[in-house]
Design an enzyme around this catalytic site. Structure first.
Site, PDB file in Angstrom:
ATOM      1  N   HIS A 184      -2.506   6.900   4.671  1.00 34.72           N
ATOM      2  CA  HIS A 184      -3.140   5.739   4.041  1.00 34.72           C
ATOM      3  C   HIS A 184      -4.387   5.385   4.854  1.00 34.72           C
ATOM      4  O   HIS A 184      -4.354   5.331   6.085  1.00 34.72           O
ATOM      5  CB  HIS A 184      -2.142   4.579   4.048  1.00 34.72           C
ATOM      6  CG  HIS A 184      -2.721   3.286   3.590  1.00 34.72           C
ATOM      7  ND1 HIS A 184      -3.568   3.185   2.512  1.00 34.72           N
ATOM      8  CD2 HIS A 184      -2.570   2.013   4.067  1.00 34.72           C
ATOM      9  CE1 HIS A 184      -3.911   1.923   2.339  1.00 34.72           C
ATOM     10  NE2 HIS A 184      -3.326   1.193   3.274  1.00 34.72           N
ATOM     11  N   ASN A 216     -10.289   0.427   2.534  1.00 33.51           N
ATOM     12  CA  ASN A 216      -8.861   0.487   2.219  1.00 33.51           C
ATOM     13  C   ASN A 216      -8.672   0.184   0.730  1.00 33.51           C
ATOM     14  O   ASN A 216      -8.848  -0.950   0.303  1.00 33.51           O
ATOM     15  CB  ASN A 216      -8.129  -0.538   3.095  1.00 33.51           C
ATOM     16  CG  ASN A 216      -6.632  -0.592   2.818  1.00 33.51           C
ATOM     17  OD1 ASN A 216      -6.149  -0.042   1.826  1.00 33.51           O
ATOM     18  ND2 ASN A 216      -5.909  -1.259   3.691  1.00 33.51           N
ATOM     19  N   CYS A 269       0.818  -1.222   0.000  1.00 33.93           N
ATOM     20  CA  CYS A 269       0.000   0.000   0.000  1.00 33.93           C
ATOM     21  C   CYS A 269       0.848   1.267   0.000  1.00 33.93           C
ATOM     22  O   CYS A 269       0.324   2.366  -0.157  1.00 33.93           O
ATOM     23  CB  CYS A 269      -0.926  -0.003   1.210  1.00 33.93           C
ATOM     24  SG  CYS A 269      -2.067  -1.368   1.153  1.00 33.93           S
TER      25      CYS A 269
END
Ligand code: ACO
Length: 330
Positions: free
Chosen positions: A255, A285, A115
Site C-alpha cells: 500500500h 495515498n 485501505c
C-alpha cells in the site's frame, strides 16, 4: 498447488486527469514541497473532477480489467467493491459500478476495511471461487479521498489522492493465482484513523458540520508506527499460508501511504528496496486503489510478468492489515 485456484485474468486501473502538485498545495496551505517530499515521498496526486465519483472511477477501471481479460461483463458472476468513499452511504457502490457497465444484474456488494479493503475483497473473491460458489469475480477498488479530506488540515491534506483499480479473478486449475492470504483487524486502534460523523454514533447535524467532523481525522505518528509493524507481519502471514518464503518473491507491492513506511518495512523484512514497487510520488495515498495502480505500473514497466510471484500488502483504518501472495497471470 493442485485443485481449484483463483487466478488473475485481467487488471485495469484509472486515475482522474486533474493533477494537484505539491506546488499547488503550497498555495493553499502552510506547507512546502520540501516537507512533503522528505516526509512522504509524494510529489503530486490526482483529484476527481466535477461529476467524478467512486463508481465512475471504478467503472473505468472495471472496463479496462474486463478488456484485459478479453471478457464481456456477462461472464462475471459477482462484483465486490472495496471502498471507503462510496457514492453515497447506501446503496452499495459495487451495484453502481456494475450499472455503469450496462451489464445484466449480478450479486454485488461493498467491502469496507480501510485501505486494506481491496486485499480483503481479493481474499473473499478467492474463497468463493475455490469453494465452487462462482467462476468469475470482478474485484474493484475505488476511493475518492479528496471528498473526505479536510483541505484546511495540512497534516492530512497533503497525503491523499483519488484513483481506482480492478481485477477479474477466475477459476483455474494450475499453480497460478492467489496462493495464500493473511487478514487482520484490531479495533483498539480504530480511533487513530476515522471519519467521526455521519454514522449512527454521530448523525449529521449543523454542529458536526461546524466542527468539521465529516472529514477524516488521523493520528499520523501512531498510524506510522503501526504500519511499519503491520506490513512485515502481513507479508509473513501470507507467505506462511502459501508455504513460500521471502526468497520466492519476485516483487512486493505494498500500500502506497508513505515512502518512509515502505523503506522501514523493507528494512524489517531484510529485503532490498529494489524488490518493492513504489509509485507514491505521482499518486499519493489512493487508499484501496494504491495496490492495483502500482501493480499496473509494475506490469507496464516489465517488473511483473506472468508466472512471477508477487506479494501485495496493506494497512489502514480499522485498524486493518493484510496481504496476499499471488502467482501472476492466468
Ligand atoms: N507541511 C509542513 N509541516 C507539517 C505538515 C505539512 N503538510 N504536516 C505536519 N507538519 C508539521 C507538524 O505540525 C509538526 O510541527 P511541530 O513539530 O511544529 O509540531 C511537524 O511537521 C512534524 O509533524 P509529524 O506529524 O511528527 O511528522 P511526521 O514526520 O510524523 O510525518 C506523516 C507525518 C507524514 C503524517 C506521518 O506520520 C505518516 O505518514 N503517518 C502515516 C500516515 C498514513 O499512512 N496514513 C494512512 C494509513 S491508512 C490509509 O491509507 C487511509
Amino acid at each position: 498447488m493442485s485443485g481449484r485456484s483463483a487466478v488473475v485474468a485481467g487488471l485495469g486501473v484509472y486515475a482522474p486527469e486533474r493533477v494537484l502538485s505539491n506546488g499547488d498545495l503550497e498555495q493553499m496551505l502552510d506547507t512546502s514541497d520540501d516537507w512533503i517530499v522528505s516526509r512522504t515521498g509524494i510529489r503530486e496526486r490526482r483529484i476527481a473532477g466535477p461529476g467524478e465519483t467512486a463508481s465512475s472511477l471504478g467503472a473505468h477501471a472495471a472496463r479496462r480489467a474486463l478488456d484485459d481479460a478479453a471478457l464481456e461483463p456477462s461472464a462475471i458472476d459477482m462484483v465486490i467493491c472495496a471502498t471507503n468513499t462510496g457514492d453515497t452511504p447506501f446503496p452499495c457502490t459495487a451495484g453502481r459500478v456494475w450499472l455503469r457497465l450496462d451489464a445484466p444484474p449480478r450479486p454485488a456488494f461493498d467491502v469496507q476495511a480501510g485501505c486494506t479493503g481491496w486485499v480483503y475483497a481479493l481474499e473473499l473473491g478467492r474463497a468463493l471461487i475455490v469453494a465452487g460458489a462462482v467462476e468469475r469475480v470482478l474485484v474493484v477498488a475505488t476511493d475518492v479521498l479528496s471528498s473526505i479530506v479536510d483541505w484546511e488540515d495540512r497534516s492530512t491534506a497533503v497525503l491523499f489522492g483519488d484513483g481506482a483499480g480492478a481485477v477479474v479473478l477466475e477459476a483455474g486449475t494450475g499453480d497460478r493465482g492467489v496462493l495464500g492470504s493473511y487478514l487482520n483487524c484490531d479495533g483498539v486502534g480504530g480511533p487513530l484513523l476515522m471519519l467521526p460523523a455521519g454514522g449512527s454514533a454521530m448523525p449529521a447535524n449543523q454542529e458536526t458540520i461546524v466542527r468539521r467532523q465529516h472529514y477524516m481525522k488521523m493520528a499520523g505518528n501512531d498510524v506510522f508506527r503501526f504500519a511499519v509493524r503491520a506490513l512485515p507481519e502481513a507479508i509473513a502471514g501470507a507467505l506462511e499460508a502459501a508455504q513460500l518464503s521471502l526468497a520466492d518473491l519476485d516483487l512486493v507491492v505494498p500500500h502506497q501511504a508513505n515512502a518512509r513506511i515502505i523503506e522501514a518495512a523493507a528494512r524489517r523484512l531484510g529485503l532490498d528496496l529494489d524488490r518493492f514497487m513504489v509509485n507514491i510520488e505521482r499518486y499519493g495515498n489512493t487508499s484501496v486503489a494504491s495496490i492495483p495502480l502500482a501493480l499496473a505500473e509494475a506490469r507496464d514497466e516489465g517488473r511483473l510478468k506472468a508466472g512471477d510471484v508477487v506479494a501485495v500488502a496493506a494497512f489502514g483504518a480499522g485498524l486493518t492489515w493484510g496481504a496476499a501472495v499471488v502467482r501472476w497471470g492466468r
